[in-house]
Design a protein around this motif. Sequence first.
Motif, PDB file in Angstrom:
ATOM      1  N   LEU A   1       0.831  -1.198   0.000  1.00 44.40           N
ATOM      2  CA  LEU A   1       0.000   0.000   0.000  1.00 44.40           C
ATOM      3  C   LEU A   1       0.872   1.258   0.000  1.00 44.40           C
ATOM      4  O   LEU A   1       1.958   1.270   0.584  1.00 44.40           O
ATOM      5  N   PRO A   2       0.411   2.337  -0.629  1.00 44.88           N
ATOM      6  CA  PRO A   2       1.143   3.610  -0.574  1.00 44.88           C
ATOM      7  C   PRO A   2       1.114   4.189   0.834  1.00 44.88           C
ATOM      8  O   PRO A   2       0.167   3.965   1.596  1.00 44.88           O
ATOM      9  N   PHE A   3       2.141   4.959   1.151  1.00 41.51           N
ATOM     10  CA  PHE A   3       2.295   5.502   2.502  1.00 41.51           C
ATOM     11  C   PHE A   3       2.413   7.024   2.429  1.00 41.51           C
ATOM     12  O   PHE A   3       3.266   7.562   1.719  1.00 41.51           O
ATOM     13  N   THR A   4       1.556   7.707   3.176  1.00 42.23           N
ATOM     14  CA  THR A   4       1.616   9.160   3.310  1.00 42.23           C
ATOM     15  C   THR A   4       2.178   9.513   4.680  1.00 42.23           C
ATOM     16  O   THR A   4       1.663   9.052   5.700  1.00 42.23           O
ATOM     17  N   PHE A   5       3.239  10.330   4.692  1.00 42.63           N
ATOM     18  CA  PHE A   5       3.742  10.852   5.961  1.00 42.63           C
ATOM     19  C   PHE A   5       2.896  12.077   6.303  1.00 42.63           C
ATOM     20  O   PHE A   5       2.830  13.033   5.540  1.00 42.63           O
ATOM     21  N   HIS A   6       2.241  12.045   7.459  1.00 40.87           N
ATOM     22  CA  HIS A   6       1.246  13.073   7.792  1.00 40.87           C
ATOM     23  C   HIS A   6       1.873  14.375   8.281  1.00 40.87           C
ATOM     24  O   HIS A   6       3.074  14.596   8.144  1.00 40.87           O
ATOM     25  N   ARG A   7       1.036  15.246   8.859  1.00 39.55           N
ATOM     26  CA  ARG A   7       1.473  16.609   9.139  1.00 39.55           C
ATOM     27  C   ARG A   7       2.455  16.734  10.305  1.00 39.55           C
ATOM     28  O   ARG A   7       2.844  17.863  10.646  1.00 39.55           O
ATOM     29  N   ALA A   8       2.904  15.638  10.850  1.00 39.91           N
ATOM     30  CA  ALA A   8       4.054  15.709  11.750  1.00 39.91           C
ATOM     31  C   ALA A   8       5.225  16.340  11.004  1.00 39.91           C
ATOM     32  O   ALA A   8       6.111  16.951  11.607  1.00 39.91           O
ATOM     33  N   PHE A   9       5.190  16.229   9.683  1.00 41.36           N
ATOM     34  CA  PHE A   9       6.230  16.827   8.840  1.00 41.36           C
ATOM     35  C   PHE A   9       6.362  18.325   9.100  1.00 41.36           C
ATOM     36  O   PHE A   9       7.460  18.888   9.012  1.00 41.36           O
ATOM     37  N   ASP A  10       5.262  18.985   9.418  1.00 39.80           N
ATOM     38  CA  ASP A  10       5.290  20.439   9.618  1.00 39.80           C
ATOM     39  C   ASP A  10       5.961  20.850  10.918  1.00 39.80           C
ATOM     40  O   ASP A  10       6.111  22.051  11.182  1.00 39.80           O
ATOM     41  N   LEU A  11       6.384  19.879  11.718  1.00 38.40           N
ATOM     42  CA  LEU A  11       7.086  20.175  12.964  1.00 38.40           C
ATOM     43  C   LEU A  11       8.598  19.996  12.852  1.00 38.40           C
ATOM     44  O   LEU A  11       9.327  20.401  13.754  1.00 38.40           O
ATOM     45  N   VAL A  12       9.060  19.411  11.756  1.00 40.77           N
ATOM     46  CA  VAL A  12      10.488  19.101  11.667  1.00 40.77           C
ATOM     47  C   VAL A  12      11.311  20.382  11.542  1.00 40.77           C
ATOM     48  O   VAL A  12      10.848  21.381  10.983  1.00 40.77           O
ATOM     49  N   PRO A  13      12.537  20.391  12.064  1.00 38.67           N
ATOM     50  CA  PRO A  13      13.359  21.607  12.010  1.00 38.67           C
ATOM     51  C   PRO A  13      13.908  21.928  10.626  1.00 38.67           C
ATOM     52  O   PRO A  13      14.218  23.080  10.332  1.00 38.67           O
ATOM     53  N   ASN A  14      14.060  20.919   9.768  1.00 43.45           N
ATOM     54  CA  ASN A  14      14.610  21.139   8.436  1.00 43.45           C
ATOM     55  C   ASN A  14      13.771  20.345   7.435  1.00 43.45           C
ATOM     56  O   ASN A  14      13.936  19.131   7.292  1.00 43.45           O
ATOM     57  N   THR A  15      12.859  21.035   6.739  1.00 47.21           N
ATOM     58  CA  THR A  15      11.921  20.330   5.863  1.00 47.21           C
ATOM     59  C   THR A  15      12.588  19.712   4.636  1.00 47.21           C
ATOM     60  O   THR A  15      12.199  18.626   4.197  1.00 47.21           O
ATOM     61  N   LEU A  16      13.589  20.379   4.085  1.00 44.35           N
ATOM     62  CA  LEU A  16      14.238  19.832   2.891  1.00 44.35           C
ATOM     63  C   LEU A  16      15.022  18.568   3.218  1.00 44.35           C
ATOM     64  O   LEU A  16      15.020  17.598   2.447  1.00 44.35           O
ATOM     65  N   GLU A  17      15.659  18.569   4.373  1.00 42.59           N
ATOM     66  CA  GLU A  17      16.367  17.366   4.822  1.00 42.59           C
ATOM     67  C   GLU A  17      15.374  16.243   5.097  1.00 42.59           C
ATOM     68  O   GLU A  17      15.602  15.083   4.730  1.00 42.59           O
ATOM     69  N   ALA A  18      14.248  16.582   5.736  1.00 41.82           N
ATOM     70  CA  ALA A  18      13.224  15.585   6.034  1.00 41.82           C
ATOM     71  C   ALA A  18      12.607  15.024   4.762  1.00 41.82           C
ATOM     72  O   ALA A  18      12.307  13.828   4.674  1.00 41.82           O
ATOM     73  N   LEU A  19      12.420  15.881   3.769  1.00 40.96           N
ATOM     74  CA  LEU A  19      11.878  15.427   2.491  1.00 40.96           C
ATOM     75  C   LEU A  19      12.799  14.385   1.858  1.00 40.96           C
ATOM     76  O   LEU A  19      12.332  13.333   1.394  1.00 40.96           O
ATOM     77  N   GLU A  20      14.091  14.645   1.859  1.00 43.45           N
ATOM     78  CA  GLU A  20      15.045  13.690   1.286  1.00 43.45           C
ATOM     79  C   GLU A  20      15.052  12.383   2.066  1.00 43.45           C
ATOM     80  O   GLU A  20      15.168  11.295   1.485  1.00 43.45           O
TER      81      GLU A  20
END
Length: 235
Positions: free
Chosen positions: A115-134
Amino acid sequence: MTLEICANSYQSAKNAVKAGAHRIELCSELSVGGITPSYGLIKKVLSEINIETFVLIRPRSGNFCYSEVEFEIMKSDIQICKTFSCHGIVSGVLNKDRTIDIKRTQDLIELSKPLPFTFHRAFDLVPNTLEALETLIKLGANRILTSGQAVKAIDGLENLKVLQKQAKNRINILVGSGVNPENVKAFRDSGFTEIHASASTVILKETSDMFGNVQQTESNYDTIKELLKVISDAD
């Protein structure tokens, strides 16, 4: 453009289907950001409603750093959702410093397959979004639900554009938080291909005299239709 409706009840899911939404994220307790819905609700929606259904796996409200017991519950919930033949999983885990918990998130992604996996809005709390995206690309996540680290996605539009550019079609950016018929055109015109909205209105539910009437939210048919009209209309 794909419209995903955050449905917090069977009726919300029905309204989404009737209005023509493309996908739902099934959850409960929107007032606290959403938690895992009951097994009964998951089973009923998947057996009676013909729409792609992703299920939120979040054992409680609050932060996204979980105990061993909570993490075991999350894994069990994913396995149960797969037995119900759901179409995707929405989840994620952070460390105490709000960076992505790589090991646990990877475990959830692997357990969710195929199944496909979506990482939810916990992403909006990370200190570095570009690093987290990678990091999420390397882990094999399929999409990220994000507001661009703003309370409302329209206020995070510039950050969202940066993420979209960095993603380079390696992962989908699913825009969410406060998306409505008045601002959705901005996301469409900026090249985003997926949006997430609750499209909800507050309704009163009668209870016994002891408790009085209570307010609940429900995805609204007319609002969903308006969203679909805007994203499909070409200037």
